[in-house]
Scaffold this motif. Structure first.
Motif, mmCIF file in Angstrom:
data_model
loop_
_atom_site.group_PDB
_atom_site.id
_atom_site.type_symbol
_atom_site.label_atom_id
_atom_site.label_comp_id
_atom_site.label_asym_id
_atom_site.label_seq_id
_atom_site.Cartn_x
_atom_site.Cartn_y
_atom_site.Cartn_z
ATOM 1 N N GLU A 138 0.793 -1.230 0.000
ATOM 2 C CA GLU A 138 0.000 0.000 0.000
ATOM 3 C C GLU A 138 0.824 1.277 0.000
ATOM 4 O OE1 GLU A 138 -0.786 0.089 4.831
ATOM 5 O OE2 GLU A 138 -2.287 -0.803 3.498
ATOM 6 N N ARG A 139 2.107 1.187 0.329
ATOM 7 C CA ARG A 139 2.968 2.378 0.337
ATOM 8 C C ARG A 139 3.906 2.411 -0.874
ATOM 9 N NH1 ARG A 139 1.390 6.296 3.590
ATOM 10 N NH2 ARG A 139 3.523 7.077 3.659
ATOM 11 N N LEU A 140 3.635 1.583 -1.880
ATOM 12 C CA LEU A 140 4.525 1.492 -3.042
ATOM 13 C C LEU A 140 4.549 2.813 -3.804
ATOM 14 C CD1 LEU A 140 6.319 -0.684 -4.381
ATOM 15 C CD2 LEU A 140 4.436 -1.100 -5.977
ATOM 16 N N SER A 141 5.763 3.292 -4.058
ATOM 17 C CA SER A 141 5.945 4.568 -4.746
ATOM 18 C C SER A 141 6.446 4.381 -6.174
ATOM 19 C CB SER A 141 6.930 5.445 -3.965
ATOM 20 O OG SER A 141 7.217 6.624 -4.651
ATOM 21 N N SER A 142 7.287 3.392 -6.405
ATOM 22 C CA SER A 142 7.779 3.151 -7.762
ATOM 23 C C SER A 142 7.824 1.662 -8.052
ATOM 24 C CB SER A 142 9.162 3.771 -7.965
ATOM 25 O OG SER A 142 10.141 3.107 -7.202
ATOM 26 N N LEU A 143 7.432 1.320 -9.270
ATOM 27 C CA LEU A 143 7.421 -0.066 -9.726
ATOM 28 C C LEU A 143 8.168 -0.132 -11.052
ATOM 29 C CD1 LEU A 143 6.399 -3.006 -9.472
ATOM 30 C CD2 LEU A 143 4.363 -2.290 -10.752
ATOM 31 N N ARG A 158 4.284 6.742 -8.055
ATOM 32 C CA ARG A 158 4.825 7.837 -8.869
ATOM 33 C C ARG A 158 5.415 7.340 -10.180
ATOM 34 N NH1 ARG A 158 9.074 9.709 -7.531
ATOM 35 N NH2 ARG A 158 9.741 8.177 -5.989
ATOM 36 N N ILE A 159 5.941 6.117 -10.176
ATOM 37 C CA ILE A 159 6.630 5.595 -11.361
ATOM 38 C C ILE A 159 6.110 4.200 -11.694
ATOM 39 C CG2 ILE A 159 8.856 4.835 -12.295
ATOM 40 C CD1 ILE A 159 10.198 6.932 -10.517
ATOM 41 N N ILE A 160 5.706 4.014 -12.943
ATOM 42 C CA ILE A 160 5.420 2.688 -13.494
ATOM 43 C C ILE A 160 6.311 2.537 -14.719
ATOM 44 C CG2 ILE A 160 3.724 1.163 -14.561
ATOM 45 C CD1 ILE A 160 1.537 2.611 -13.050
ATOM 46 N N ASP A 161 7.298 1.659 -14.639
ATOM 47 C CA ASP A 161 8.244 1.447 -15.732
ATOM 48 C C ASP A 161 8.304 -0.046 -16.036
ATOM 49 O OD1 ASP A 161 10.274 1.346 -17.558
ATOM 50 O OD2 ASP A 161 11.726 2.474 -16.366
ATOM 51 N N LEU A 162 7.647 -0.447 -17.123
ATOM 52 C CA LEU A 162 7.563 -1.855 -17.502
ATOM 53 C C LEU A 162 8.110 -2.072 -18.910
ATOM 54 C CD1 LEU A 162 3.912 -2.523 -16.218
ATOM 55 C CD2 LEU A 162 6.056 -2.818 -14.964
ATOM 56 N N ILE A 163 8.987 -1.184 -19.364
ATOM 57 C CA ILE A 163 9.509 -1.238 -20.721
ATOM 58 C C ILE A 163 10.224 -2.560 -21.001
ATOM 59 C CG2 ILE A 163 11.676 -0.134 -20.038
ATOM 60 C CD1 ILE A 163 11.795 1.229 -22.729
ATOM 61 N N GLY A 164 10.127 -3.019 -22.251
ATOM 62 C CA GLY A 164 10.951 -4.128 -22.710
ATOM 63 C C GLY A 164 10.544 -5.491 -22.209
ATOM 64 N N ASN A 165 9.241 -5.783 -22.225
ATOM 65 C CA ASN A 165 8.766 -7.110 -21.856
ATOM 66 C C ASN A 165 7.801 -7.613 -22.932
ATOM 67 O OD1 ASN A 165 9.912 -7.673 -19.052
ATOM 68 N ND2 ASN A 165 9.039 -5.627 -18.738
ATOM 69 N N ARG A 166 6.901 -8.500 -22.551
ATOM 70 C CA ARG A 166 5.863 -8.977 -23.478
ATOM 71 C C ARG A 166 4.479 -8.825 -22.832
ATOM 72 N NH1 ARG A 166 7.329 -11.400 -27.924
ATOM 73 N NH2 ARG A 166 5.379 -12.569 -28.082
ATOM 74 N N ILE A 167 4.332 -7.730 -22.117
ATOM 75 C CA ILE A 167 3.086 -7.461 -21.407
ATOM 76 C C ILE A 167 1.985 -7.162 -22.411
ATOM 77 C CG2 ILE A 167 1.968 -5.814 -19.846
ATOM 78 C CD1 ILE A 167 4.742 -5.620 -18.457
ATOM 79 N N SER A 168 0.806 -7.732 -22.174
ATOM 80 C CA SER A 168 -0.308 -7.593 -23.097
ATOM 81 C C SER A 168 -1.536 -7.049 -22.367
ATOM 82 C CB SER A 168 -0.623 -8.949 -23.740
ATOM 83 O OG SER A 168 -0.919 -9.905 -22.736
ATOM 84 N N GLY A 169 -2.667 -7.025 -23.071
ATOM 85 C CA GLY A 169 -3.881 -6.498 -22.477
ATOM 86 C C GLY A 169 -3.934 -4.984 -22.557
ATOM 87 N N ASP A 170 -4.928 -4.412 -21.948
ATOM 88 C CA ASP A 170 -5.158 -2.976 -22.019
ATOM 89 C C ASP A 170 -4.449 -2.232 -20.894
ATOM 90 O OD1 ASP A 170 -6.822 -3.804 -24.003
ATOM 91 O OD2 ASP A 170 -8.684 -3.120 -23.063
ATOM 92 N N ILE A 171 -4.245 -0.940 -21.099
ATOM 93 C CA ILE A 171 -3.860 -0.049 -20.003
ATOM 94 C C ILE A 171 -5.070 0.036 -19.070
ATOM 95 C CG2 ILE A 171 -3.153 2.294 -19.377
ATOM 96 C CD1 ILE A 171 -2.067 2.574 -22.239
ATOM 97 N N PRO A 172 -4.894 -0.127 -17.750
ATOM 98 C CA PRO A 172 -6.049 -0.075 -16.844
ATOM 99 C C PRO A 172 -6.925 1.147 -17.096
ATOM 100 C CG PRO A 172 -4.098 -0.751 -15.634
ATOM 101 C CD PRO A 172 -3.633 -0.377 -17.017
ATOM 102 N N ALA A 173 -8.235 0.911 -17.208
ATOM 103 C CA ALA A 173 -9.173 1.967 -17.597
ATOM 104 C C ALA A 173 -9.153 3.153 -16.635
ATOM 105 C CB ALA A 173 -10.579 1.396 -17.703
ATOM 106 N N ASP A 174 -8.952 2.871 -15.361
ATOM 107 C CA ASP A 174 -8.969 3.969 -14.379
ATOM 108 C C ASP A 174 -7.571 4.378 -13.952
ATOM 109 O OD1 ASP A 174 -8.524 1.592 -13.079
ATOM 110 O OD2 ASP A 174 -9.876 1.997 -11.400
ATOM 111 N N ILE A 175 -6.621 4.336 -14.902
ATOM 112 C CA ILE A 175 -5.249 4.759 -14.627
ATOM 113 C C ILE A 175 -5.207 6.191 -14.109
ATOM 114 C CG2 ILE A 175 -4.840 5.595 -16.993
ATOM 115 C CD1 ILE A 175 -2.226 3.651 -15.021
ATOM 116 N N GLY A 176 -6.215 6.976 -14.447
ATOM 117 C CA GLY A 176 -6.264 8.371 -14.035
ATOM 118 C C GLY A 176 -6.407 8.580 -12.542
#
Length: 368
Positions: free
Chosen positions: A107-112, A135-153
């Motif tokens: 629950e206190r995660l700031s960067s992933l 504050r940071i979501i960095d998942l570059i360079g994988n094979r992640i699929s699916g949609d960007i979460p709809a409520d990312i905002g």
């Protein structure tokens, strides 16, 4: 041992136990990390070998904790790194598996950061939008699929969203423009389709917007020009159509504009040629008409690429008044007439002017 000594020893042990408990991460965070680890397979480097013991705040590779709460604050795992563990193995990392929703219990995660592992697949856990401090979501360079979460905002503190070089699909969520703190947006090289949100300009803190190599269609929103801090806009290799908003040329700090390999048409706004833009690539579109003869001392281009379009008429003589043009490509158009003399034309090769209707003069053939 006297009673006093016994009481003193007991008090010391109690303080030690309490201190150890305070200094170590909560059991719930440790369990969440172990569940996260269980969904991944990293056979070569052994980066998870350090994930042992009860205290995930100390010496767990890639894990950092908040010094006050002792809760997990950062996960930083990169498959390409200068860390000794990579240097010793003499190789970059490779990891398979998926990102477990268990990370949402931190629950206190700031960067992933789970970047450049090449083989991590599956979706971005939708519950990630429930982490208020992220504050940071960095998942570059994988094979992640699916949609960007709809409520990312919902992630009001998010400053970096980098999911480039994956297999992400779907539309850009409407809620994304609610990310009022977002500075760096990188969605390059995915399978995102649909149009750009019309209110893209609400991202007032954005300095880089990199969305190339997708299937984004529709027009370029005029609202982009309202993003005062935007310095780098890359929409190349998509399916954008329509005209370029003239307002883009009036942006204060926009330095790089890449719109190549789309379906854009019409005339190029004159404002683009006397702006802060120093890298302008409009090649491989369907622009047409005369090139505006509006270049001047404010025109400073490291790169100006207008190749593979349908421009006709002469090369603007005012190009010679530009303060600097490093690389110029006008090839594969329908231009005609004599190439102006002097800089920047005197240092350009014939390839910059090839495959036009009837251009002549140095560095091409003599005009007749």
């Amino acid at each position: 041992m006297t009673m006093f000594s016994y009481i003193t020893l007991l008090a010391t042990l109690t303080i030690f136990i309490l201190t150890s408990t305070v200094q170590s991460c909560p059991p719930s965070d440790r369990e969440a990390l172990l569940a996260f680890k269980a969904a991944l397979r990293e056979p070569n480097l052994g980066i998870f070998n350090s994930w042992t013991g009860t205290d995930c705040c100390h010496n767990w590779y890639g894990v950092s904790c908040d010094p006050e709460t002792k809760k997990v604050a950062d996960i930083n795992l990169r498959g390409e790194s200068e860390d000794p563990i990579f240097q010793k193995a003499g190789r970059s990392g490779y990891m398979t598996g998926s990102i477990s929703p268990s990370i949402c219990k931190l629950e206190r995660l700031s960067s992933l950061t789970i970047a450049d592992w090449k083989g991590i697949s599956g979706p971005i856990p939708s519950c990630i939008t429930s982490l208020p401090l992220l504050r940071i979501i960095d998942l570059i360079g994988n094979r992640i699929s699916g949609d960007i979460p709809a409520d990312i905002g919902r992630l009001g503190r998010l400053t970096v969203l980098n999911i480039a070089d994956n297999l992400v699909t779907g539309r850009i969520p409407r809620s994304l423009t609610n990310l009022s703190s977002l500075m760096h947006l990188d969605l390059r090289n995915n399978r995102i389709w649909g149009s750009l949100p019309g209110d893209f300009g609400r991202l007032q803190m954005l300095s880089r917007a990199l969305l190339s190599r997708n299937y984004i269609s529709g027009s370029i929103p005029d609202s982009i020009s309202k993003i005062y801090r935007l310095a780098d806009l890359d929409l190349s290799l998509n399916k954008l159509s329509g005209e370029i908003p003239a307002s883009l040329g009036r942006m204060a700090v926009l330095a790089t504009l890449n719109l190549d390999a789309n379906k854009l048409s019409g005339k190029i706004p004159e404002s683009l040629f006397n702006s802060a833009i120093g890298n302008l690539n409009l090649s491989k579109n369907s622009f047409q008409g005369y090139l505006p003869d509006v270049f001047g001392p404010r025109s400073y281009f490291m790169v100006l690429d207008l190749s593979y379009n349908n421009f006709w008429g002469p090369i603007p003589k005012s190009l010679s008044q530009a303060s600097f043009i490093g690389h110029l490509d006008l090839s594969h158009n329908r231009l005609c007439g004599k190439i102006p003399a002097g800089p920047p034309f005197d240092h350009l090769e014939a390839s910059s002017f090839a495959y036009n209707a009837c251009l002549c003069g140095k560095p091409l053939g003599v005009c007749r």
